[in-house]
Design a protein around this motif. Sequence first.
Motif, PDB file in Angstrom:
ATOM      1  N   ARG A 195       0.831  -1.208   0.000  1.00  0.00           N
ATOM      2  CA  ARG A 195       0.000   0.000   0.000  1.00  0.00           C
ATOM      3  C   ARG A 195       0.868   1.262   0.000  1.00  0.00           C
ATOM      4  NH1 ARG A 195      -3.903  -2.227  -2.329  1.00  0.00           N
ATOM      5  NH2 ARG A 195      -5.299  -3.451  -1.075  1.00  0.00           N
TER       6      ARG A 195
ATOM      7  N   TRP B 246      -3.199  -0.221  -7.927  1.00  0.00           N
ATOM      8  CA  TRP B 246      -3.875  -0.645  -6.706  1.00  0.00           C
ATOM      9  C   TRP B 246      -4.305  -2.111  -6.809  1.00  0.00           C
ATOM     10  CZ3 TRP B 246      -4.213   1.838  -2.169  1.00  0.00           C
ATOM     11  CH2 TRP B 246      -5.089   1.325  -1.216  1.00  0.00           C
ATOM     12  N   ARG B 247      -4.833  -2.496  -7.965  1.00  0.00           N
ATOM     13  CA  ARG B 247      -5.233  -3.892  -8.164  1.00  0.00           C
ATOM     14  C   ARG B 247      -4.029  -4.827  -8.154  1.00  0.00           C
ATOM     15  NH1 ARG B 247      -9.903  -3.147 -12.757  1.00  0.00           N
ATOM     16  NH2 ARG B 247     -11.462  -2.322 -11.323  1.00  0.00           N
TER      17      ARG B 247
ATOM     18  N   THR C  46      -3.148  -5.302  -4.587  1.00  0.00           N
ATOM     19  CA  THR C  46      -4.125  -6.177  -3.940  1.00  0.00           C
ATOM     20  C   THR C  46      -3.854  -7.643  -4.278  1.00  0.00           C
ATOM     21  OG1 THR C  46      -5.786  -4.422  -3.996  1.00  0.00           O
ATOM     22  CG2 THR C  46      -6.595  -6.665  -3.702  1.00  0.00           C
TER      23      THR C  46
ATOM     24  N   GLN D 112      -2.867 -10.610  -1.637  1.00  0.00           N
ATOM     25  CA  GLN D 112      -3.595 -11.884  -1.553  1.00  0.00           C
ATOM     26  C   GLN D 112      -2.634 -13.064  -1.687  1.00  0.00           C
ATOM     27  OE1 GLN D 112      -6.230 -12.527  -0.385  1.00  0.00           O
ATOM     28  NE2 GLN D 112      -7.841 -11.135  -0.942  1.00  0.00           N
TER      29      GLN D 112
END
Length: 120
Positions: free
Chosen positions: A11, A80-81, A84, A88
């Motif tokens: 982030r 951002w994706r 993410t 994960q």
Amino acid sequence: MPAWSHILLYRAVTLVADVLLAFITATVIIPTLAAWLHQQSGAAHGSLTMAGTIALWLMPLFFLVTLLAAGEIATMRAVWRWATGRIQKARTAGAERATTDRPGTSVTHRETTRRGRRRR
């Protein structure tokens, strides 16, 4: 490395990249583009009326800035994706590592993902 550190790392990298992208666009690209359009439109010579300046310089600048903003937003969302997805993967790897450390436990991939959990 704990899962929360991966979250913070990805982030933070994402936010720094977004801030740098927005800052460089606002302080370098848009003023340079505005100066180039001002020169190319003839507004720099003072021969255009106010309506001509708006039509030949201001509206093309507004259009190009809008396109730049849309491209930046798309880029920021893609970053951002990406972050993410990396988070994960780190969570999944951490969950798999945690289950292999304890003998006799078996957790399937479906149980470690968000989609595999039952709603309560």
